[in-house]
Design an enzyme around this catalytic site. Structure first.
Site, short mmCIF file in Angstrom:
data_model
loop_
_atom_site.label_atom_id
_atom_site.label_comp_id
_atom_site.label_asym_id
_atom_site.label_seq_id
_atom_site.Cartn_x
_atom_site.Cartn_y
_atom_site.Cartn_z
N TYR A 1 29.58 -13.61 34.24
CA TYR A 1 28.24 -13.94 34.43
C TYR A 1 27.89 -13.80 35.99
O TYR A 1 26.84 -13.48 36.46
CB TYR A 1 27.73 -15.24 33.90
CG TYR A 1 26.08 -15.50 33.87
CD1 TYR A 1 25.37 -14.79 32.91
CD2 TYR A 1 25.67 -16.01 35.06
CE1 TYR A 1 23.92 -15.16 32.94
CE2 TYR A 1 24.37 -16.29 35.07
CZ TYR A 1 23.42 -15.82 34.05
OH TYR A 1 22.01 -16.10 34.19
N PHE B 1 3.28 6.61 43.32
CA PHE B 1 4.17 6.88 42.26
C PHE B 1 3.50 5.56 41.21
O PHE B 1 3.11 4.66 41.46
CB PHE B 1 5.47 6.61 42.12
CG PHE B 1 6.15 7.14 40.90
CD1 PHE B 1 6.18 8.34 40.30
CD2 PHE B 1 6.70 6.19 40.09
CE1 PHE B 1 6.74 8.61 39.31
CE2 PHE B 1 7.49 6.15 38.91
CZ PHE B 1 7.36 7.76 38.54
N THR B 2 3.40 6.24 39.99
CA THR B 2 2.94 5.44 38.77
C THR B 2 3.39 4.01 38.81
O THR B 2 2.35 3.00 38.77
CB THR B 2 3.22 5.86 37.40
OG1 THR B 2 4.71 6.23 37.31
CG2 THR B 2 2.41 7.51 37.34
N ASP C 1 10.48 3.85 49.14
CA ASP C 1 11.24 4.05 47.83
C ASP C 1 12.20 5.08 47.96
O ASP C 1 11.89 6.16 48.20
CB ASP C 1 9.82 4.72 47.13
CG ASP C 1 10.37 4.81 45.52
OD1 ASP C 1 11.69 5.02 45.24
OD2 ASP C 1 9.40 4.95 44.63
N LYS D 1 18.29 8.09 39.12
CA LYS D 1 18.19 9.37 39.47
C LYS D 1 19.34 9.74 40.58
O LYS D 1 20.57 10.25 40.06
CB LYS D 1 16.76 9.49 40.44
CG LYS D 1 15.74 9.59 39.62
CD LYS D 1 15.13 8.20 39.31
CE LYS D 1 13.87 8.30 38.64
NZ LYS D 1 13.44 6.73 38.09
N ARG E 1 1.85 15.71 35.26
CA ARG E 1 1.85 14.70 36.32
C ARG E 1 0.60 15.34 36.79
O ARG E 1 0.29 16.25 37.87
CB ARG E 1 2.78 15.14 37.08
CG ARG E 1 4.23 14.65 36.77
CD ARG E 1 4.69 13.30 36.73
NE ARG E 1 4.17 12.23 36.19
CZ ARG E 1 4.48 11.11 36.03
NH1 ARG E 1 5.95 10.75 36.57
NH2 ARG E 1 4.13 10.03 35.28
N PHE F 1 -0.14 7.12 30.50
CA PHE F 1 0.35 8.55 30.32
C PHE F 1 1.36 8.27 29.18
O PHE F 1 1.90 9.08 28.44
CB PHE F 1 0.87 9.28 31.52
CG PHE F 1 1.87 8.38 32.58
CD1 PHE F 1 1.24 7.48 33.29
CD2 PHE F 1 3.37 8.65 32.00
CE1 PHE F 1 2.25 6.68 34.01
CE2 PHE F 1 4.06 7.84 33.00
CZ PHE F 1 3.56 6.79 33.82
O1 PLI Z 1 12.02 4.36 36.14
P1 PLI Z 1 12.56 3.13 37.18
O2 PLI Z 1 11.97 1.78 36.75
O3 PLI Z 1 14.07 3.08 37.09
O4 PLI Z 1 12.11 3.70 38.62
C1 PLI Z 1 10.62 3.75 38.77
C2 PLI Z 1 10.64 4.89 39.96
C3 PLI Z 1 10.10 4.41 41.37
N1 PLI Z 1 9.97 5.41 42.08
C4 PLI Z 1 10.06 6.65 41.92
C5 PLI Z 1 9.83 7.41 43.08
C6 PLI Z 1 10.34 7.00 40.59
O5 PLI Z 1 10.19 8.19 40.34
C7 PLI Z 1 10.69 5.93 39.40
C8 PLI Z 1 11.04 6.51 38.35
N2 PLI Z 1 10.67 7.61 37.88
C9 PLI Z 1 10.58 8.30 36.75
C10 PLI Z 1 10.90 7.55 35.30
C11 PLI Z 1 10.40 9.65 36.54
O6 PLI Z 1 10.50 10.12 35.53
O7 PLI Z 1 10.13 10.13 37.55
#
Ligand code: PLI
Length: 456
Positions: free
Chosen positions: A71, A123-124, A214, A257, A381, A448
């Site tokens: 933990y 970003f969303t 970001d 990513k 998008r 979305f």
């Molecule tokens: O999906 P998360 O919570 O690990 O990350 C959010 C997120 C933050 N910033 C940017 C630039 C993103 O592209 C992002 C998540 N993107 C997704 C899920 C996508 O499909 O592009």
């Protein structure tokens, strides 16, 4: 040779199949013409996102077996911290379950109600977290980013005139911090130049503004800097990354990513103040400060993936596979955003379905039609993603109305890219027969993901 050669070989495979035409029609109707609501079993090639969809390496899987699930004080956290210090150059690290967990902590901490957060492009989830904290996120990206045909290699750059106008309009005290996204997702995966970051640091120093990145796709951004920006041709990717991050006060990062894992995130900073506050808050929302919502084994995979994802040979293959698909589209006249971005090919739905009006949701329509035609899953998008103006409640129709063909890392072969291109070429031939959609269900936040549509 067709497409870039893969710098890896395949050790394990996952079966996929193409559902029948009858099932595809049923499936997309059942999903309310929203590709987020499809069962993945009904999908042949899944280009919904590059987030969490990577194939991990044998080195990462080996690391998973070394998970220390204590933990507190897991050794995997310290490996992760060391990897972030080595690759990105930040001193302080707070782990989170994924990127939006880091956004919640970082943007929530730095934004007071009524403040403005200028960002190259929203970003969303980032916009949603700033709004949750009572702020407003406003775009200050260069105009070139709004033009799909413009071939500027650094369309992610901040426009200093737009930033200055916001400061003049609202006053410096109203600026919470300046936010910059690497390889700007909503602009088509377009990078920011090192020159722009350096100049932004100088600009913000004059006002004492914090800069938060970001840095989610920063390794891919670093590749573009090496390839396109004078003076970086022979610079190791890690050195480029460390210079980029040196111009910020901190970053949020979705590890799903460029770290090539299925789950994970973190925030990192040079600032002891930001660290102390967010480290205190992480225990409320994510978990203890040495796991932040991740299992020990997941932190190990992130630590290894961050290093692997910053290797030049891998990034060269990665970016060129995306380009391979984009070039195949161009050959058959599909209108795409240029230059081809880092993680995805973006099709211009306003041109593809030029007969539809904006309120018939062209990108949503096109994404549903692509699935129905070929069982390839893509993502809208455009205006559905952008949402409504938080003050007037009106739909916002951004200049870019795009369908994203997002390429998961190390998952699909170049033959898959050819299947996708052939399918989209076939659909383009009969584009005039595609009817628009009307929205029949609209969630309040991030609509979305769960909105439903009917065919007009
Ligand atoms: O999906 P998360 O919570 O690990 O990350 C959010 C997120 C933050 N910033 C940017 C630039 C993103 O592209 C992002 C998540 N993107 C997704 C899920 C996508 O499909 O592009």
């Amino acid at each position: 040779m067709n497409g870039p050669v893969e710098p890896f070989k395949i050790k394990m495979i996952e079966h996929v199949k193409i559902p029948s035409e009858k099932r595809r029609k049923e499936a997309i109707r059942e999903a309310g013409f929203n590709t987020f609501l499809l069962y993945s079993d009904d999908v042949f090639i899944d280009l919904l996102t590059d987030s969490g969809t990577t194939a991990m390496s044998d080195n990462q899987w080996a690391g998973m077996m070394l998970g220390d699930e204590a933990y507190a004080g897991s050794k995997n956290f310290y490996n992760l911290e060391k990897a972030i210090q080595d690759v990105l150059g930040y001193k302080y690290v707070v782990p989170t379950h994924q990127g939006r967990g880091a956004e919640h902590l970082m943007y929530g901490h730095l934004t007071n109600p009524g403040q403005i957060v200028p960002r190259n492009m929203y970003f969303t989830t980032s916009k949603a977290h700033v709004e949750l904290a009572g702020g407003t996120m406003l775009d200050v990206i260069i105009d070139d980013a709004h033009d799909p045909e413009n071939e500027n290699p650094f369309k992610g750059d901040v426009d200093f005139k737009k930033l200055q106008n916001l400061i003049d309009e609202y006053g410096p005290d109203k600026i919470a911090f300046v936010n910059v996204e690497m390889n700007v997702n909503m602009a088509g995966g377009q990078p920011v130049s090192m020159k722009n970051l350096r100049e932004l640091r100088e600009f913000c120093n004059d006002y004492n503004f914090k800069i938060i990145f970001d840095a989610t796709r920063s390794s891919e951004n670093a590749y573009f800097i090496r390839e396109q920006e004078k003076g970086y041709e022979n610079t190791p990717i890690i050195d480029i990354l460390r210079e980029m991050m040196s111009y910020s006060d901190g970053c949020i990062y979705s590890s799903k990513k460029d770290c090539m894992v299925n789950i994970g995130g973190f925030l990192a900073t040079h600032s002891k103040d930001i660290f102390d506050y967010t480290r205190g808050m992480v225990v409320l929302f994510e978990g203890l400060h040495t796991y932040g919502g991740m299992a020990g084994r997941d932190m190990e995979a992130v630590a290894r993936g961050l290093r692997e994802g910053a290797e030049y040979e891998y990034l060269k293959y990665r970016i060129n596979q995306v380009r391979y698909l984009g070039d195949l589209f161009v050959k058959v006249n599909i209108p795409i955003v240029k230059p081809i971005g880092g993680h995805a090919v973006f099709v211009n739905a306003l041109k593809f379905l030029h007969h539809l009006s904006r309120d018939q949701w062209p990108a949503q329509t096109l994404s549903a039609a692509i699935y129905e035609d070929s069982a390839v899953r893509t993502m809208e998008r455009g205006a559905v993603s952008k949402g409504r103006d938080k003050d007037t409640g009106e739909n916002i129709f951004p200049p870019l109305e795009l369908v994203r063909f997002t390429i998961p890392r190390r998952v699909y072969t170049n033959t898959h890219m050819e299947y996708i291109a052939e399918s989209i070429a076939r659909l383009y031939e009969k584009r005039d027969t595609i009817h628009g959609l009307k929205m029949v269900f609209e969630p309040k936040h991030l609509r979305f993901f769960q909105a439903r549509f009917e065919k007009l």
